[in-house]
Design an enzyme around this catalytic site. Structure first.
Site, PDB file in Angstrom:
ATOM      1  N   ASN A  35       9.799  -3.266  11.534  1.00 30.75           N
ATOM      2  CA  ASN A  35      10.467  -4.118  10.560  1.00 30.75           C
ATOM      3  C   ASN A  35      10.113  -3.778   9.115  1.00 30.75           C
ATOM      4  O   ASN A  35      10.828  -4.176   8.187  1.00 30.75           O
ATOM      5  CB  ASN A  35      10.145  -5.592  10.841  1.00 30.75           C
ATOM      6  CG  ASN A  35       8.653  -5.859  10.954  1.00 30.75           C
ATOM      7  OD1 ASN A  35       7.969  -5.235  11.755  1.00 30.75           O
ATOM      8  ND2 ASN A  35       8.159  -6.794  10.175  1.00 30.75           N
ATOM      9  N   HIS A  36       9.038  -3.043   8.860  1.00 28.47           N
ATOM     10  CA  HIS A  36       8.663  -2.688   7.486  1.00 28.47           C
ATOM     11  C   HIS A  36       9.225  -1.337   7.032  1.00 28.47           C
ATOM     12  O   HIS A  36       8.934  -0.896   5.918  1.00 28.47           O
ATOM     13  CB  HIS A  36       7.142  -2.656   7.336  1.00 28.47           C
ATOM     14  CG  HIS A  36       6.489  -3.996   7.469  1.00 28.47           C
ATOM     15  ND1 HIS A  36       6.943  -5.117   6.802  1.00 28.47           N
ATOM     16  CD2 HIS A  36       5.424  -4.397   8.213  1.00 28.47           C
ATOM     17  CE1 HIS A  36       6.180  -6.151   7.117  1.00 28.47           C
ATOM     18  NE2 HIS A  36       5.257  -5.746   7.975  1.00 28.47           N
ATOM     19  N   HIS A  52      -1.352  -4.353  15.986  1.00 27.00           N
ATOM     20  CA  HIS A  52      -2.478  -3.573  15.463  1.00 27.00           C
ATOM     21  C   HIS A  52      -3.774  -3.719  16.258  1.00 27.00           C
ATOM     22  O   HIS A  52      -4.783  -3.124  15.896  1.00 27.00           O
ATOM     23  CB  HIS A  52      -2.759  -3.931  13.993  1.00 27.00           C
ATOM     24  CG  HIS A  52      -1.705  -3.477  13.044  1.00 27.00           C
ATOM     25  ND1 HIS A  52      -1.944  -3.253  11.708  1.00 27.00           N
ATOM     26  CD2 HIS A  52      -0.388  -3.192  13.222  1.00 27.00           C
ATOM     27  CE1 HIS A  52      -0.844  -2.860  11.104  1.00 27.00           C
ATOM     28  NE2 HIS A  52       0.121  -2.831  12.020  1.00 27.00           N
ATOM     29  N   GLU A  93       5.534   2.701  10.340  1.00 25.64           N
ATOM     30  CA  GLU A  93       6.115   1.690   9.464  1.00 25.64           C
ATOM     31  C   GLU A  93       5.129   1.219   8.381  1.00 25.64           C
ATOM     32  O   GLU A  93       5.533   0.652   7.381  1.00 25.64           O
ATOM     33  CB  GLU A  93       6.624   0.499  10.265  1.00 25.64           C
ATOM     34  CG  GLU A  93       5.543  -0.426  10.770  1.00 25.64           C
ATOM     35  CD  GLU A  93       6.038  -1.871  10.846  1.00 25.64           C
ATOM     36  OE1 GLU A  93       7.240  -2.107  10.706  1.00 25.64           O
ATOM     37  OE2 GLU A  93       5.182  -2.760  11.051  1.00 25.64           O
ATOM     38  N   ASN A  94       3.829   1.475   8.573  1.00 21.05           N
ATOM     39  CA  ASN A  94       2.803   1.105   7.595  1.00 21.05           C
ATOM     40  C   ASN A  94       2.181   2.323   6.918  1.00 21.05           C
ATOM     41  O   ASN A  94       1.097   2.228   6.338  1.00 21.05           O
ATOM     42  CB  ASN A  94       1.682   0.304   8.269  1.00 21.05           C
ATOM     43  CG  ASN A  94       2.166  -0.958   8.948  1.00 21.05           C
ATOM     44  OD1 ASN A  94       1.919  -1.161  10.133  1.00 21.05           O
ATOM     45  ND2 ASN A  94       2.849  -1.816   8.223  1.00 21.05           N
ATOM     46  N   HIS A 138       8.278  -2.342  19.273  1.00 17.58           N
ATOM     47  CA  HIS A 138       7.556  -2.924  18.152  1.00 17.58           C
ATOM     48  C   HIS A 138       7.817  -4.417  18.154  1.00 17.58           C
ATOM     49  O   HIS A 138       8.868  -4.880  17.702  1.00 17.58           O
ATOM     50  CB  HIS A 138       8.063  -2.265  16.863  1.00 17.58           C
ATOM     51  CG  HIS A 138       7.167  -2.440  15.683  1.00 17.58           C
ATOM     52  ND1 HIS A 138       6.015  -1.709  15.515  1.00 17.58           N
ATOM     53  CD2 HIS A 138       7.257  -3.239  14.600  1.00 17.58           C
ATOM     54  CE1 HIS A 138       5.438  -2.047  14.374  1.00 17.58           C
ATOM     55  NE2 HIS A 138       6.172  -2.992  13.806  1.00 17.58           N
ATOM     56  N   ASP A 143       0.209   2.238  15.166  1.00 17.19           N
ATOM     57  CA  ASP A 143       0.560   2.049  13.756  1.00 17.19           C
ATOM     58  C   ASP A 143      -0.446   2.705  12.797  1.00 17.19           C
ATOM     59  O   ASP A 143      -1.591   2.265  12.705  1.00 17.19           O
ATOM     60  CB  ASP A 143       0.616   0.560  13.424  1.00 17.19           C
ATOM     61  CG  ASP A 143       1.544  -0.226  14.320  1.00 17.19           C
ATOM     62  OD1 ASP A 143       2.537  -0.771  13.810  1.00 17.19           O
ATOM     63  OD2 ASP A 143       1.257  -0.320  15.526  1.00 17.19           O
ATOM     64  N   HIS A 145       2.784  -2.931  16.707  1.00 17.20           N
ATOM     65  CA  HIS A 145       3.025  -3.995  15.725  1.00 17.20           C
ATOM     66  C   HIS A 145       1.833  -4.919  15.503  1.00 17.20           C
ATOM     67  O   HIS A 145       1.533  -5.278  14.364  1.00 17.20           O
ATOM     68  CB  HIS A 145       4.251  -4.849  16.052  1.00 17.20           C
ATOM     69  CG  HIS A 145       4.516  -5.932  15.048  1.00 17.20           C
ATOM     70  ND1 HIS A 145       4.827  -5.655  13.727  1.00 17.20           N
ATOM     71  CD2 HIS A 145       4.495  -7.292  15.146  1.00 17.20           C
ATOM     72  CE1 HIS A 145       5.004  -6.794  13.078  1.00 17.20           C
ATOM     73  NE2 HIS A 145       4.799  -7.797  13.899  1.00 17.20           N
TER      74      HIS A 145
END
Length: 266
Positions: free
Chosen positions: A71-72, A182, A43-44, A155, A12, A180
């Site tokens: 999910n983000h 991290h 996603e981040n 994830h 991530d 996910h």
């Protein structure tokens, strides 16, 4: 098709510090390790939540071929435009079929044809998604006869769900790589049926943080239970990835690559 092939997967990428770490580390890593194909979870990518056209293009310029998510991914509206214009970015495949975005992507690079897909776990995640285990089988059946390698980013929140997915897809896909949480795990291995696996690759961003966010903010949230706006930490960046080496289409090895204290200058 070449006999030996190397794939790099970056965990991530968190906000500006993570992007800068990628720009600093990845080009040299590709050259040094003779990497053939690189993908990453984004996603981040933009401010810690979601992705934009500008941030994605910077990562493409740094040498990343494909982008997975989680999910983000819906947090910024740019994602719909990126899907419409066929940027190499994926949504988790087990969202309902009428959700925008693609369930998998295929690439041909350096003599190999590769399929990449992304799944979202259900344990402790409040997303309305289909069963990731069944969806993984469906994606495998769709691509197995048309590609040389199949790579999956799972994830998910729990180690048990990710490990179960590794065993479930062992011998079908060529890699199941967790994201996910991290935090990098040290359980990288080749499973019984030649699938490369790790529970979590870890985050690329600030090491001096709580999963990318300024530590003071998160500590205060735990102390009070009150919401506070997240701000990205910017000290002591680290870069987390795995490198998988394939020989004759079979995973020969998987190793963690970590670089701490990446200097930032922008």
């Amino acid at each position: 098709m070449q006999n030996n092939y190397k794939v790099c997967f970056i965990g991530d990428i968190y906000a500006g510090p993570g992007r800068t770490a990628v720009k600093k580390v990845l080009p040299g890593l590709i050259e040094k390790e003779d990497i053939d194909f690189t993908f990453a979870n984004v996603e981040n990518l933009a401010g810690g939540a979601g992705v934009t056209r500008t941030t994605l293009k910077k990562m493409m310029d740094a040498g990343i071929d494909c982008f997975t998510s989680g999910n983000h991914i819906w947090r910024r509206k740019d994602i719909y435009n990126l899907f419409e214009n066929n940027y190499p970015v994926l949504r988790p495949a087990n969202y309902p079929e009428d959700v925008p975005g693609r369930e998998y992507l295929t690439f041909k690079k350096n003599g190999m044809k590769i399929a990449v897909f992304n799944l979202l776990g259900r344990t402790f995640l409040e997303n309305v998604v289909d069963c990731p285990f069944k969806k993984g089988e469906i994606i495998y059946d769709r691509v197995k006869n048309s590609v040389d390698l199949i790579l999956c980013d799972f994830h998910a929140e729990t180690t048990s769900e990710k490990m179960a997915m590794g065993w479930h897809l062992d011998g079908k896909v060529d890699a199941v790589l967790g994201t996910h949480t991290h935090i990098p795990t040290s359980d990288e291995r080749i499973l019984d049926e030649d699938t490369a696996y790790i529970t979590d690759v870890g985050m690329t961003g600030s090491f001096d943080s709580v999963i990318g966010v300024k530590k003071e903010i998160i500590v205060q949230r735990f102390l009070t239970g009150l919401p506070e706006r997240f701000k990205s930490a910017k000290r002591n960046q680290w870069f987390n990835a795995v490198i998988i080496e394939f020989e004759n289409k079979k995973a020969k090895s998987i190793s963690r690559y970590q670089k701490r204290k990446v200097e930032l200058d922008d």
